[in-house]
Design a protein around this motif. Structure first.
Motif, PDB file in Angstrom:
ATOM      1  N   UNK A  34       0.841  -1.197   0.000  1.00  8.95           N
ATOM      2  CA  UNK A  34       0.000   0.000   0.000  1.00  8.95           C
ATOM      3  C   UNK A  34       0.877   1.249   0.000  1.00  8.95           C
ATOM      4  N   UNK A  35       0.882   2.025  -1.083  1.00 11.61           N
ATOM      5  CA  UNK A  35       1.580   3.309  -1.041  1.00 11.61           C
ATOM      6  C   UNK A  35       0.971   4.210   0.023  1.00 11.61           C
ATOM      7  N   UNK A  36       1.812   5.034   0.624  1.00 11.95           N
ATOM      8  CA  UNK A  36       1.370   5.883   1.731  1.00 11.95           C
ATOM      9  C   UNK A  36       0.993   7.261   1.215  1.00 11.95           C
ATOM     10  N   UNK A  37      -0.285   7.626   1.434  1.00  9.17           N
ATOM     11  CA  UNK A  37      -0.773   8.961   1.076  1.00  9.17           C
ATOM     12  C   UNK A  37      -1.043   9.744   2.348  1.00  9.17           C
ATOM     13  N   UNK A  38       0.010  10.065   3.065  1.00  8.65           N
ATOM     14  CA  UNK A  38      -0.069  10.615   4.420  1.00  8.65           C
ATOM     15  C   UNK A  38      -1.126  11.704   4.570  1.00  8.65           C
ATOM     16  N   UNK A  57      -4.820  -0.224  -3.326  1.00 13.36           N
ATOM     17  CA  UNK A  57      -5.255   0.424  -2.088  1.00 13.36           C
ATOM     18  C   UNK A  57      -4.185   1.411  -1.652  1.00 13.36           C
ATOM     19  N   UNK A  58      -4.619   2.514  -1.050  1.00 15.46           N
ATOM     20  CA  UNK A  58      -3.707   3.519  -0.485  1.00 15.46           C
ATOM     21  C   UNK A  58      -3.908   3.598   1.018  1.00 15.46           C
ATOM     22  N   UNK A  59      -2.908   4.141   1.693  1.00 17.58           N
ATOM     23  CA  UNK A  59      -2.993   4.388   3.128  1.00 17.58           C
ATOM     24  C   UNK A  59      -3.068   5.891   3.385  1.00 17.58           C
ATOM     25  N   UNK A  60      -3.984   6.292   4.272  1.00 17.24           N
ATOM     26  CA  UNK A  60      -4.080   7.677   4.714  1.00 17.24           C
ATOM     27  C   UNK A  60      -3.762   7.760   6.198  1.00 17.24           C
ATOM     28  N   UNK A  61      -3.395   8.949   6.662  1.00 13.65           N
ATOM     29  CA  UNK A  61      -2.900   9.080   8.029  1.00 13.65           C
ATOM     30  C   UNK A  61      -3.836   9.901   8.907  1.00 13.65           C
ATOM     31  N   UNK A  62      -4.389   9.234   9.912  1.00 16.60           N
ATOM     32  CA  UNK A  62      -5.361   9.858  10.813  1.00 16.60           C
ATOM     33  C   UNK A  62      -4.794  11.081  11.527  1.00 16.60           C
ATOM     34  N   UNK A  63      -3.595  10.951  12.062  1.00 15.15           N
ATOM     35  CA  UNK A  63      -2.986  12.046  12.825  1.00 15.15           C
ATOM     36  C   UNK A  63      -2.837  13.299  11.955  1.00 15.15           C
ATOM     37  N   UNK A  64      -2.236  13.144  10.777  1.00 12.53           N
ATOM     38  CA  UNK A  64      -2.005  14.312   9.917  1.00 12.53           C
ATOM     39  C   UNK A  64      -3.317  14.915   9.429  1.00 12.53           C
ATOM     40  N   UNK A  65      -4.278  14.062   9.035  1.00  5.90           N
ATOM     41  CA  UNK A  65      -5.530  14.579   8.486  1.00  5.90           C
ATOM     42  C   UNK A  65      -6.421  15.213   9.553  1.00  5.90           C
ATOM     43  N   UNK A  66      -6.346  14.730  10.805  1.00  4.18           N
ATOM     44  CA  UNK A  66      -7.155  15.338  11.865  1.00  4.18           C
ATOM     45  C   UNK A  66      -6.653  16.739  12.187  1.00  4.18           C
ATOM     46  N   UNK A  67      -5.350  16.961  11.999  1.00  2.11           N
ATOM     47  CA  UNK A  67      -4.778  18.283  12.266  1.00  2.11           C
ATOM     48  C   UNK A  67      -4.962  19.227  11.081  1.00  2.11           C
ATOM     49  N   UNK A  68      -4.855  18.687   9.876  1.00  6.89           N
ATOM     50  CA  UNK A  68      -4.940  19.516   8.668  1.00  6.89           C
ATOM     51  C   UNK A  68      -5.319  18.626   7.509  1.00  6.89           C
ATOM     52  N   UNK A  69      -6.454  18.832   6.857  1.00  7.32           N
ATOM     53  CA  UNK A  69      -7.373  19.958   6.975  1.00  7.32           C
ATOM     54  C   UNK A  69      -8.478  19.763   8.013  1.00  7.32           C
ATOM     55  N   UNK A  90      -9.205   2.560   0.706  1.00  8.97           N
ATOM     56  CA  UNK A  90      -8.251   3.324   1.519  1.00  8.97           C
ATOM     57  C   UNK A  90      -8.213   2.696   2.910  1.00  8.97           C
ATOM     58  N   UNK A  91      -7.011   2.509   3.426  1.00  8.77           N
ATOM     59  CA  UNK A  91      -6.812   2.119   4.823  1.00  8.77           C
ATOM     60  C   UNK A  91      -6.297   3.338   5.571  1.00  8.77           C
ATOM     61  N   UNK A  92      -6.846   3.605   6.735  1.00 12.11           N
ATOM     62  CA  UNK A  92      -6.307   4.682   7.573  1.00 12.11           C
ATOM     63  C   UNK A  92      -5.726   4.083   8.843  1.00 12.11           C
ATOM     64  N   UNK A  93      -4.522   4.553   9.202  1.00 12.76           N
ATOM     65  CA  UNK A  93      -3.947   4.132  10.475  1.00 12.76           C
ATOM     66  C   UNK A  93      -4.643   4.895  11.604  1.00 12.76           C
ATOM     67  N   UNK A  94      -4.357   4.508  12.836  1.00 12.07           N
ATOM     68  CA  UNK A  94      -5.138   5.032  13.964  1.00 12.07           C
ATOM     69  C   UNK A  94      -4.661   6.382  14.472  1.00 12.07           C
ATOM     70  N   UNK A 141     -12.040   2.570   4.168  1.00 14.49           N
ATOM     71  CA  UNK A 141     -12.601   1.222   4.030  1.00 14.49           C
ATOM     72  C   UNK A 141     -12.060   0.277   5.097  1.00 14.49           C
ATOM     73  N   UNK A 142     -10.783   0.439   5.440  1.00 15.06           N
ATOM     74  CA  UNK A 142     -10.160  -0.361   6.497  1.00 15.06           C
ATOM     75  C   UNK A 142      -9.683   0.593   7.583  1.00 15.06           C
ATOM     76  N   UNK A 143     -10.194   0.380   8.776  1.00 15.09           N
ATOM     77  CA  UNK A 143      -9.931   1.233   9.941  1.00 15.09           C
ATOM     78  C   UNK A 143      -9.018   0.468  10.891  1.00 15.09           C
ATOM     79  N   UNK A 144      -8.029   1.165  11.451  1.00 14.43           N
ATOM     80  CA  UNK A 144      -7.126   0.524  12.407  1.00 14.43           C
ATOM     81  C   UNK A 144      -7.483   0.916  13.837  1.00 14.43           C
ATOM     82  N   UNK A 145      -7.394  -0.051  14.742  1.00 11.59           N
ATOM     83  CA  UNK A 145      -7.573   0.219  16.171  1.00 11.59           C
ATOM     84  C   UNK A 145      -6.563   1.249  16.661  1.00 11.59           C
ATOM     85  N   UNK A 146      -6.948   1.967  17.692  1.00 19.43           N
ATOM     86  CA  UNK A 146      -6.022   2.894  18.336  1.00 19.43           C
ATOM     87  C   UNK A 146      -5.144   2.104  19.298  1.00 19.43           C
ATOM     88  N   UNK A 147      -3.826   2.259  19.142  1.00 22.07           N
ATOM     89  CA  UNK A 147      -2.908   1.491  19.988  1.00 22.07           C
ATOM     90  C   UNK A 147      -1.717   2.353  20.383  1.00 22.07           C
TER      91      UNK A 147
END
Length: 376
Positions: A34-38, A57-69, A90-94, A141-147
């Motif tokens: 999965x290429x990372x689309x931070x 499938x791509x990966x998106x980043x919860x931390x970066x997207x929650x801060x901006x935008x 899309x899979x998003x990390x926690x 589409x794929x959500x990761x648990x918070x850890x």
């Protein structure tokens, strides 16, 4: 969305598996990279170009997207898929790993993590419930648990306490995720390099029940030998009928070794980050296009690659645009690296399906041992 999330193993070769993850937004062929689309973009790439490399499938980043935008803004604009013009899974990390590694002034409690943004210092609280809410707003589409992911090396006591906290957070993530047909929630196994802790973590996650399972807490500085040591047993603790995702991996030889050990999904910033620093991944290993040996070389970076960088440009040109800091240098090398990674995954899938993985792996290592082509 119609359709369900599912996983089918179609072939095996030793511990390695070849299969398909089904989602309402399309199929994901496994083993998958999965290429990372931070920040809702794979840097230096158009989404259609990423798809052209073979990425499912791509990966998106919860931390970066929650801060901006902000997740709320993305939701108001129709969700992450529409926002970034990617209509496939899309899979998003926690957000947990980034909070630990990027945020400043963070305070960890049973509730979650209170932290200051690395962008503007604003204060935020990330909990299992808030992570699930953000990922729901993004529409992944794929959500990761918070850890929590402790940095290695760490004592067994520290790793055990962290793992047990993550398991409590996994239950809270499961409860907060609720019933979302067509969307999947993955649990994350922790436990460092301790076999007993890994087994305890896997048992806790399996007891809660998830759509897929990640092996977390590796590729954080422990080295390849230690990582492979864990992967020799950890995937076997997880359910056979669910995808297994190794987070944050990695270099091509890490990927090949992980697939040999039963991993189905991986992600890493390496191919895109390397592309922006003049590094090309080839069948002969890593090539630094900044080196003067390439400045008069009319040959392609990799004669076997069909990407635009290799099809239409010489090493001399790539050397020139990288040395001149031209944007096209990052674009071409990132495309090439992502193409190389997807070609590698395609080769691995085909080898497992044909029962010829050992032969494929031997050829992979032989190519890297031979090194780059001789200078002109």
């Amino acid at each position: 969305m119609d359709g369900k999330f599912g996983f089918t193993v179609q072939a095996r070769d030793g511990q390695a598996r070849q299969g398909v993850i089904s989602t309402p937004r399309g199929e994901i062929r496994t083993p998958a990279f999965m290429p990372v689309g931070t920040a809702a973009t794979v840097k230096a790439m158009m989404p259609e170009s990423v798809r052209a490399t073979g990425a499912d499938i791509l990966l998106g980043n919860t931390y970066h997207l929650m801060l901006r935008p902000t997740a709320e803004r993305i939701a108001a604009l129709g969700g992450l898929h529409r926002f970034m013009n990617w209509d496939r899974p899309i899979l998003t990390d926690s957000g947990g790993f980034q909070v630990m590694s990027l945020a400043s002034l963070r305070k960890l409690t049973e509730e979650g993590v209170r932290f200051s943004s690395h962008i503007d210092g604003s204060k935020h609280m990330l909990t299992p419930e808030r992570s699930m809410e953000i990922q729901r707003l993004l529409g992944s589409d794929i959500v990761m648990c918070f850890d929590e992911c402790p940095a290695l090396p760490a004592t067994d006591a520290v790793v055990a306490a962290s793992m047990q906290l993550s398991m409590r957070w996994a239950q809270r993530s499961r409860d907060a995720f609720g019933d979302r047909p067509g969307h999947a929630l993955f649990g994350i196994m922790q436990g460092g390099v301790n076999r007993d802790l890994r087994e305890e973590s896997a048992a806790a996650l399996t007891g809660i029940g998830f759509d897929g399972y990640a092996v977390g807490g590796l590729a954080v500085g422990e080295g390849q030998e230690a990582m492979f040591g864990v992967l020799d047993y950890a995937p076997g603790f997880l359910p056979e009928d669910r995808p297994r995702y190794l987070m944050g991996v990695g270099k091509p030889d890490d990927i090949v070794g992980a697939v040999e050990r039963g991993i189905d999904m991986m992600d890493c910033v390496l191919p895109s980050r390397s592309g922006r620093t003049g590094q090309g991944w080839t069948r002969g290993g890593q090539v630094n296009l900044r080196n003067a040996r390439h400045k008069d070389d009319p040959r392609p970076l990799d004669a076997e690659c069909a990407c635009p960088a290799c099809r239409s440009y010489s090493r001399s040109y790539l050397h020139h645009v990288i040395k001149a800091d031209e944007i096209i240098g990052s674009m071409l090398l990132t495309w090439h690296n992502l193409q190389y990674y997807q070609d590698l995954m395609d080769g691995l899938r085909g080898a497992v399906a044909a029962g010829r993985l050992a032969e494929f792996v031997a050829g992979f290592h032989a190519g890297r041992a031979a090194g780059d082509i001789e200078p002109v």
